[in-house]
Write a protein that holds these residues in place. Structure first.
Motif, mmCIF file in Angstrom:
data_model
loop_
_atom_site.group_PDB
_atom_site.id
_atom_site.type_symbol
_atom_site.label_atom_id
_atom_site.label_comp_id
_atom_site.label_asym_id
_atom_site.label_seq_id
_atom_site.Cartn_x
_atom_site.Cartn_y
_atom_site.Cartn_z
ATOM 1 N N LEU A 1 20.582 -18.557 3.118
ATOM 2 C CA LEU A 1 18.655 -18.341 3.546
ATOM 3 C C LEU A 1 19.024 -16.892 2.347
ATOM 4 O O LEU A 1 17.273 -17.211 1.974
ATOM 5 C CB LEU A 1 18.570 -17.229 4.836
ATOM 6 N N PHE A 2 19.712 -15.757 1.972
ATOM 7 C CA PHE A 2 19.447 -14.664 0.819
ATOM 8 C C PHE A 2 19.954 -15.147 -0.695
ATOM 9 O O PHE A 2 19.500 -14.382 -1.308
ATOM 10 C CB PHE A 2 19.945 -13.784 0.988
ATOM 11 N N SER A 3 20.455 -16.723 -0.370
ATOM 12 C CA SER A 3 21.248 -16.527 -2.125
ATOM 13 C C SER A 3 20.265 -17.177 -3.286
ATOM 14 O O SER A 3 20.532 -16.824 -3.790
ATOM 15 C CB SER A 3 21.496 -18.483 -1.372
ATOM 16 N N PRO A 4 18.535 -17.681 -3.329
ATOM 17 C CA PRO A 4 17.583 -17.449 -3.621
ATOM 18 C C PRO A 4 17.456 -15.814 -4.094
ATOM 19 O O PRO A 4 16.785 -16.099 -5.176
ATOM 20 C CB PRO A 4 16.539 -17.859 -3.145
ATOM 21 N N TYR A 5 17.689 -14.692 -3.774
ATOM 22 C CA TYR A 5 17.493 -13.159 -3.818
ATOM 23 C C TYR A 5 18.611 -12.360 -4.754
ATOM 24 O O TYR A 5 18.808 -11.589 -4.696
ATOM 25 C CB TYR A 5 16.849 -13.271 -2.921
ATOM 26 N N THR A 6 19.736 -12.974 -4.032
ATOM 27 C CA THR A 6 21.111 -12.267 -4.379
ATOM 28 C C THR A 6 20.945 -11.765 -5.999
ATOM 29 O O THR A 6 21.616 -10.991 -6.607
ATOM 30 C CB THR A 6 22.417 -13.279 -4.427
ATOM 31 N N SER A 7 20.520 -12.056 -7.006
ATOM 32 C CA SER A 7 19.920 -12.109 -8.505
ATOM 33 C C SER A 7 19.523 -10.910 -8.689
ATOM 34 O O SER A 7 18.957 -10.123 -9.083
ATOM 35 C CB SER A 7 19.891 -13.186 -9.299
ATOM 36 N N GLU A 8 18.336 -10.651 -7.407
ATOM 37 C CA GLU A 8 16.899 -9.311 -7.527
ATOM 38 C C GLU A 8 17.741 -8.199 -7.009
ATOM 39 O O GLU A 8 18.984 -7.793 -6.408
ATOM 40 C CB GLU A 8 16.124 -9.866 -6.588
ATOM 41 N N LYS A 9 17.188 -7.223 -6.680
ATOM 42 C CA LYS A 9 16.993 -5.683 -6.737
ATOM 43 C C LYS A 9 16.590 -6.223 -5.121
ATOM 44 O O LYS A 9 15.976 -5.381 -5.455
ATOM 45 C CB LYS A 9 17.268 -4.604 -7.573
ATOM 46 N N GLU B 1 1.152 -1.126 -0.277
ATOM 47 C CA GLU B 1 0.278 -0.073 -0.403
ATOM 48 C C GLU B 1 0.851 1.370 -0.239
ATOM 49 O O GLU B 1 0.795 2.368 -0.143
ATOM 50 C CB GLU B 1 -0.530 -0.077 1.724
ATOM 51 N N ILE B 2 1.639 1.225 0.525
ATOM 52 C CA ILE B 2 2.922 2.581 0.165
ATOM 53 C C ILE B 2 3.160 2.489 -0.283
ATOM 54 O O ILE B 2 3.635 3.455 -1.194
ATOM 55 C CB ILE B 2 4.056 2.120 1.780
ATOM 56 N N ARG B 3 3.576 1.083 -1.278
ATOM 57 C CA ARG B 3 4.985 1.309 -2.525
ATOM 58 C C ARG B 3 4.628 0.141 -3.243
ATOM 59 O O ARG B 3 4.531 -0.472 -3.046
ATOM 60 C CB ARG B 3 6.694 1.011 -1.863
ATOM 61 N N LYS B 4 3.502 1.062 -4.852
ATOM 62 C CA LYS B 4 2.656 0.469 -5.469
ATOM 63 C C LYS B 4 3.541 -0.622 -6.528
ATOM 64 O O LYS B 4 5.183 0.317 -6.316
ATOM 65 C CB LYS B 4 1.962 1.360 -6.416
ATOM 66 N N GLY B 5 3.406 -1.444 -6.168
ATOM 67 C CA GLY B 5 4.220 -2.311 -7.591
ATOM 68 C C GLY B 5 5.381 -2.940 -7.022
ATOM 69 O O GLY B 5 6.449 -3.913 -7.285
ATOM 70 N N ALA B 6 5.714 -2.757 -4.962
ATOM 71 C CA ALA B 6 6.262 -3.586 -4.632
ATOM 72 C C ALA B 6 6.407 -4.904 -4.795
ATOM 73 O O ALA B 6 5.667 -5.518 -4.584
ATOM 74 C CB ALA B 6 6.369 -2.824 -2.987
ATOM 75 N N GLU B 7 7.958 -5.828 -4.708
ATOM 76 C CA GLU B 7 7.850 -7.184 -5.207
ATOM 77 C C GLU B 7 8.121 -7.302 -3.245
ATOM 78 O O GLU B 7 9.172 -7.103 -2.676
ATOM 79 C CB GLU B 7 8.570 -7.687 -5.629
ATOM 80 N N LEU B 8 7.652 -7.964 -2.809
ATOM 81 C CA LEU B 8 7.933 -8.506 -1.131
ATOM 82 C C LEU B 8 8.326 -10.058 -0.747
ATOM 83 O O LEU B 8 7.669 -11.527 -1.769
ATOM 84 C CB LEU B 8 6.422 -8.327 -0.746
ATOM 85 N N TYR B 9 8.853 -11.084 -0.353
ATOM 86 C CA TYR B 9 9.200 -12.298 -0.278
ATOM 87 C C TYR B 9 10.100 -12.060 1.125
ATOM 88 O O TYR B 9 10.792 -11.958 1.739
ATOM 89 C CB TYR B 9 11.080 -12.178 -0.938
ATOM 90 N N PRO B 10 8.593 -13.026 1.592
ATOM 91 C CA PRO B 10 8.874 -13.859 3.173
ATOM 92 C C PRO B 10 9.563 -14.540 2.639
ATOM 93 O O PRO B 10 9.984 -15.770 2.492
ATOM 94 C CB PRO B 10 7.324 -13.917 3.705
ATOM 95 N N VAL B 11 10.599 -14.162 4.283
ATOM 96 C CA VAL B 11 11.998 -14.767 4.412
ATOM 97 C C VAL B 11 11.488 -15.822 5.845
ATOM 98 O O VAL B 11 12.925 -15.179 6.482
ATOM 99 C CB VAL B 11 13.461 -14.923 3.931
ATOM 100 N N PRO B 12 11.405 -16.880 6.202
ATOM 101 C CA PRO B 12 10.985 -17.454 8.095
ATOM 102 C C PRO B 12 12.518 -17.294 7.522
ATOM 103 O O PRO B 12 13.133 -18.451 6.797
ATOM 104 C CB PRO B 12 10.608 -18.606 7.676
#
Length: 92
Positions: free
Chosen positions: A39-47, A3-14
């Motif tokens: 834990l973060f390796s799947p997201y290192t290619s994302e900004k 709601e704050i940032r339209k188009g934001a991609e969220l990745y919940p990481v337990p």
């Protein structure tokens, strides 16, 4: 957040093991560094613009996250929670 940032991609990481490391005082251990890297390796290619520290234990590894991922902004709810608790307790 969306709601704050339209188009934001969220990745919940337990990350339940972080609690164990923090409670053991092991916030600078190589094991924790490796756990975070895995834990973060799947997201290192994302900004990634920010990491939301959604547990009261997570601010204890804030500096470690910033060292592992320079330029990452960390957002913690702990400061707001502490402020709200102090306000509540001052009224009692």
């Amino acid at each position: 957040m969306k709601e704050i940032r339209k188009g934001a991609e969220l990745y919940p990481v337990p990350a339940p093991k972080i609690v164990t490391y923090v409670e053991a005082g092991a916030t600078e251990k190589d094991e924790l560094r490796e756990y975070l890297k895995d834990l973060f390796s799947p997201y290192t290619s994302e900004k990634i613009d920010a990491v939301v520290l959604g547990c009261t234990h997570f601010p204890f590894i804030d500096k470690l996250i910033k060292r592992l991922y320079p330029g990452t902004v960390t957002i913690s709810s702990s400061a707001e929670l502490a402020k709200a608790a102090a306000e509540y307790l001052s009224k009692e």
